[in-house]
Scaffold this active site. Structure first.
Site, PDB file in Angstrom:
ATOM      1  N   LEU A  11       6.121  -4.198   2.459  1.00 18.42           N
ATOM      2  CA  LEU A  11       4.750  -4.158   1.939  1.00 18.42           C
ATOM      3  C   LEU A  11       4.578  -2.934   1.043  1.00 18.42           C
ATOM      4  O   LEU A  11       4.805  -1.806   1.471  1.00 18.42           O
ATOM      5  CB  LEU A  11       3.738  -4.098   3.089  1.00 18.42           C
ATOM      6  N   ALA A  13       1.856  -3.006  -1.602  1.00 16.05           N
ATOM      7  CA  ALA A  13       0.749  -3.368  -2.497  1.00 16.05           C
ATOM      8  C   ALA A  13      -0.392  -2.353  -2.463  1.00 16.05           C
ATOM      9  O   ALA A  13      -1.294  -2.412  -3.294  1.00 16.05           O
ATOM     10  CB  ALA A  13       0.226  -4.753  -2.155  1.00 16.05           C
ATOM     11  N   ARG A  18      -5.226   8.061  -2.422  1.00 17.11           N
ATOM     12  CA  ARG A  18      -5.241   9.471  -2.020  1.00 17.11           C
ATOM     13  C   ARG A  18      -4.153  10.300  -2.705  1.00 17.11           C
ATOM     14  O   ARG A  18      -4.169  11.529  -2.633  1.00 17.11           O
ATOM     15  CB  ARG A  18      -5.121   9.587  -0.492  1.00 17.11           C
ATOM     16  N   GLY A 104       6.594   0.051   2.294  1.00 18.07           N
ATOM     17  CA  GLY A 104       7.191   0.745   1.154  1.00 18.07           C
ATOM     18  C   GLY A 104       6.885   2.232   1.102  1.00 18.07           C
ATOM     19  O   GLY A 104       7.534   2.983   0.369  1.00 18.07           O
ATOM     20  N   GLY A 140      -3.170   2.080  14.718  1.00 18.08           N
ATOM     21  CA  GLY A 140      -3.451   1.031  15.689  1.00 18.08           C
ATOM     22  C   GLY A 140      -2.872   1.446  17.027  1.00 18.08           C
ATOM     23  O   GLY A 140      -1.808   2.064  17.090  1.00 18.08           O
ATOM     24  N   ASN A 170       0.956   2.078  16.762  1.00 17.19           N
ATOM     25  CA  ASN A 170       1.693   1.066  16.007  1.00 17.19           C
ATOM     26  C   ASN A 170       2.268   1.687  14.740  1.00 17.19           C
ATOM     27  O   ASN A 170       1.545   2.286  13.951  1.00 17.19           O
ATOM     28  CB  ASN A 170       0.732  -0.072  15.650  1.00 17.19           C
ATOM     29  N   LYS A 352      28.956  22.571 -24.480  1.00 13.67           N
ATOM     30  CA  LYS A 352      28.590  21.148 -24.515  1.00 13.67           C
ATOM     31  C   LYS A 352      29.736  20.318 -25.059  1.00 13.67           C
ATOM     32  O   LYS A 352      30.352  20.710 -26.046  1.00 13.67           O
ATOM     33  CB  LYS A 352      27.356  20.970 -25.403  1.00 13.67           C
TER      34      LYS A 352
HETATM   35  C1  UD1 Z   1      -1.529  -0.221   9.506  1.00 12.49           C
HETATM   36  C2  UD1 Z   1      -1.643  -0.935  10.836  1.00 12.49           C
HETATM   37  C3  UD1 Z   1      -1.821   0.088  11.947  1.00 12.49           C
HETATM   38  C4  UD1 Z   1      -0.664   1.073  11.955  1.00 12.49           C
HETATM   39  C5  UD1 Z   1      -0.548   1.715  10.586  1.00 12.49           C
HETATM   40  C6  UD1 Z   1       0.693   2.552  10.516  1.00 12.49           C
HETATM   41  C7  UD1 Z   1      -2.673  -3.056  10.360  1.00 12.49           C
HETATM   42  C8  UD1 Z   1      -3.926  -3.832  10.368  1.00 12.49           C
HETATM   43  N1  UD1 Z   1      -2.763  -1.812  10.782  1.00 12.49           N
HETATM   44  O1  UD1 Z   1      -2.715   0.515   9.280  1.00 12.49           O
HETATM   45  O2  UD1 Z   1      -1.863  -0.562  13.207  1.00 12.49           O
HETATM   46  O3  UD1 Z   1      -0.872   2.066  12.944  1.00 12.49           O
HETATM   47  O4  UD1 Z   1      -0.422   0.697   9.560  1.00 12.49           O
HETATM   48  O5  UD1 Z   1       0.691   3.271   9.330  1.00 12.49           O
HETATM   49  O6  UD1 Z   1      -1.628  -3.587  10.016  1.00 12.49           O
HETATM   50  N2  UD1 Z   1      -0.538  -3.016   2.447  1.00 12.49           N
HETATM   51  C9  UD1 Z   1      -0.412  -4.031   1.522  1.00 12.49           C
HETATM   52  N3  UD1 Z   1      -1.449  -4.864   1.308  1.00 12.49           N
HETATM   53  C10 UD1 Z   1      -2.638  -4.744   1.969  1.00 12.49           C
HETATM   54  C11 UD1 Z   1      -2.758  -3.687   2.905  1.00 12.49           C
HETATM   55  C12 UD1 Z   1      -1.712  -2.844   3.128  1.00 12.49           C
HETATM   56  O7  UD1 Z   1       0.650  -4.183   0.908  1.00 12.49           O
HETATM   57  O8  UD1 Z   1      -3.530  -5.547   1.715  1.00 12.49           O
HETATM   58  C13 UD1 Z   1       0.591  -2.125   2.692  1.00 12.49           C
HETATM   59  C14 UD1 Z   1       0.344  -0.706   2.242  1.00 12.49           C
HETATM   60  O9  UD1 Z   1       0.816  -0.501   0.921  1.00 12.49           O
HETATM   61  C15 UD1 Z   1       1.152   0.086   3.237  1.00 12.49           C
HETATM   62  C16 UD1 Z   1       1.134  -0.774   4.489  1.00 12.49           C
HETATM   63  O10 UD1 Z   1       0.787  -2.062   4.067  1.00 12.49           O
HETATM   64  O11 UD1 Z   1       2.495   0.223   2.828  1.00 12.49           O
HETATM   65  C17 UD1 Z   1       0.133  -0.273   5.518  1.00 12.49           C
HETATM   66  O12 UD1 Z   1      -1.148  -0.205   4.969  1.00 12.49           O
HETATM   67  P1  UD1 Z   1      -2.125   0.988   5.334  1.00 12.49           P
HETATM   68  O13 UD1 Z   1      -3.439   0.692   4.740  1.00 12.49           O
HETATM   69  O14 UD1 Z   1      -1.481   2.280   5.075  1.00 12.49           O
HETATM   70  O15 UD1 Z   1      -2.182   0.888   6.914  1.00 12.49           O
HETATM   71  P2  UD1 Z   1      -3.420   0.587   7.824  1.00 12.49           P
HETATM   72  O16 UD1 Z   1      -3.992  -0.737   7.482  1.00 12.49           O
HETATM   73  O17 UD1 Z   1      -4.268   1.765   7.805  1.00 12.49           O
END
Ligand code: UD1
Ligand code: CA
Length: 458
Positions: A11, A13, A18, A104, A140, A170, A352
């Site tokens: 993942l 996206a 920040r 990612g 989580g 998590n 060089k």
């Molecule tokens: C998520 C988990 C949480 C965990 C945390 C660890 C869920 C709902 N929650 O939190 O339990 O403790 O990661 O860091 O899964 N991403 C996408 N598309 C989206 C949303 C996210 O590609 O629509 C990717 C982000 O780029 C990132 C990863 O998913 O690489 C996690 O997303 P992020 O928003 O950082 O995590 P949380 O949702 O806060």
């Protein structure tokens, strides 16, 4: 034991707001490699049948930078949550596979942690990577029953006060059978605090469907730390550099201060090497036995042979430094500098695209470019090879045991014959014959009775 093939979904996206950057977050470098590159490398150690990356923000730039034909790229146009993101990749997933979900922006995950997780998933279970954190804020939480069995994951924003007390968190990384995952994803709802499709909701569905959730843990917390800000990036960078320094020390390298070295690439080392503070090694660097590298040297894509001494403040790029050469302080070796060995290269010397023969010395204030130099040559202070006529570059040949006087200019294309001597201040425009002294005749004149001007009184 798993017999299924492995599909990996990464993942990537998320916007990375920040980071306050126009560069997509997953392309920010850690140890010289984009965050996403680290994750891809870890995934590839498991030789997956498919590697799928879900991209969003800056997708084209991400694909161009990563430039890897074995990746299937899937777009998630709107970031509607981790469950939604994984679902975008499902059309690419093989029927009978085990799917491993990675992030990612979590770059330091270990391949052994991942292979353990995939092994736990087997064909019938769900492998979930969890971690006990002193401060689990934002993560989580893993809810277990009285027998210690994982029941569900609750997000920070949806958790009650009791759930917020849970320290087991998590990491987001999990592995499970692809068709089960597909059916659970189709059942996700976004009726939660963030209005997102949570991947984490599949845990409760697995429990409902009698699929055992087996939690495993990483060896260290840093393995599962994500990068959301430049501060977190810097923290992981230092951790990564420390790991690499430890690895070099384990191979027999003395590092004067392991907190002041940076490796941005792949380094191969021999034994009894000493690295002083603030050394930066980039790209592919190989360093042989008994080499000592002084403070503040920057070395990129180069070969340093046995017994070489690099004094402080040298910048070396795409060069070879042959055995027992002494280089620096303040030397610059540019691409194509090839030192045969036993050389002395001194301060403010730039070399060089040149071959420097065995034992030849270039000790002070010199530019040697596009030159083939034999062995035993001595280059006087301030010698310049004038290799550029304003349009084209030309080569200079300096044969064995030749010697140039201070401030010589060798106007290329030109040759200095074997054992030839060039007088100080010579502008050499024609070949200097073997064994002879060649010099520019500059008339010296004394103006008798000349007085220095004196300052006028006002
Ligand atoms: C998520 C988990 C949480 C965990 C945390 C660890 C869920 C709902 N929650 O939190 O339990 O403790 O990661 O860091 O899964 N991403 C996408 N598309 C989206 C949303 C996210 O590609 O629509 C990717 C982000 O780029 C990132 C990863 O998913 O690489 C996690 O997303 P992020 O928003 O950082 O995590 P949380 O949702 O806060
Ligand atoms: Ca989120």
């Amino acid at each position: 034991m798993t017999t299924s093939k492995l599909n990996v979904i990464i993942l990537a996206a998320g916007q990375g707001t920040r980071m306050k950057s126009s560069l997509p977050k997953v392309l920010h470098p850690l140890g010289g490699t984009p965050l996403l590159g680290h994750v891809i490398k870890a995934a590839n150690t498991l030789t997956p049948a498919k590697l799928i990356v879900v991209y969003g923000h800056g997708g084209q730039q991400v694909q161009e930078t990563i430039n890897n034909d074995s990746i299937s790229w899937v777009e998630q146009a709107e970031q509607l949550g981790t469950g939604h993101a994984v679902n975008q990749a499902m059309p690419e997933v093989d029927e009978d596979s085990i799917v491993l979900v990675l992030y990612g922006d979590v770059p330091l995950i270990n391949s052994s942690t991942l292979s353990d997780l995939v092994y736990q998933a087997g064909d019938d279970s769900l492998g979930l990577l969890t971690v006990h954190l002193d401060d689990p804020t934002g993560y989580g939480r893993i809810a277990r029953d009285a027998h210690g069995k994982v029941q569900y994951i609750v997000e920070q924003k949806d958790a009650n006060s009791e759930e917020l007390e849970i320290s087991e968190s998590n990491t987001g990384i999990l592995a499970v059978n692809g068709s089960k995952l597909k059916s659970w994803l189709s059942q996700l709802k976004n009726n939660n605090a963030q209005g997102e499709y949570y991947l984490t909701d599949i845990i409760a569905m697995a429990v409902r469907d009698n699929v055992e959730v087996k939690a495993t843990h990483p060896e260290s917390e840093e393995e599962v730390l994500g990068v959301n800000s430049r501060s977190q990036l810097a923290h992981l960078e230092r951790h990564y550099q420390r790991l690499q320094a430890e690895d070099l020390m384990a191979q027999g390298v003395t590092i004067i201060d392991p907190s002041r070295i940076d490796i941005r690439g792949e380094v191969t080392v021999g034994k009894d090497i000493t690295l002083d503070i603030n050394v930066i090694l980039e790209g592919k660097v190989s360093i042989a036995d008994n080499v000592s590298i002084g403070a503040n040297c920057v070395i990129k894509d180069s070969i340093i042979e046995e017994g070489v001494e690099l004094k402080p403040m040298c910048v070396i790029e795409q060069a070879r430094i042959g055995k027992e050469a002494i280089v620096g302080p303040y030397s610059r070796l540019r691409p194509g500098a090839d030192l045969a060995g036993g050389n002395h290269i001194g301060n403010f010397v730039e070399i060089k695209n040149s071959n420097i023969g065995q034992g030849s010395k270039v000790n002070h204030l010199t530019y040697i470019g596009d030159t083939d130099m034999g062995s035993g040559v001595n280059i006087g202070a301030g010698t310049i090879t004038a290799n550029y006529d304003g349009a084209n570059k030309h080569r200079t040949t300096i044969e064995d045991n030749a010697s140039t006087g201070s401030n010589s200019v060798l106007v290329a294309p030109i040759k200095v014959g074997k054992g030839a001597t060039i007088g100080a201040g010579t502008v050499l425009r024609k070949e200097a014959p073997e064994g002879e002294l060649t010099l520019s005749v500059v008339k010296q004149k004394t103006i008798e009775g000349w007085k220095r001007p004196v300052k006028k009184k006002t």
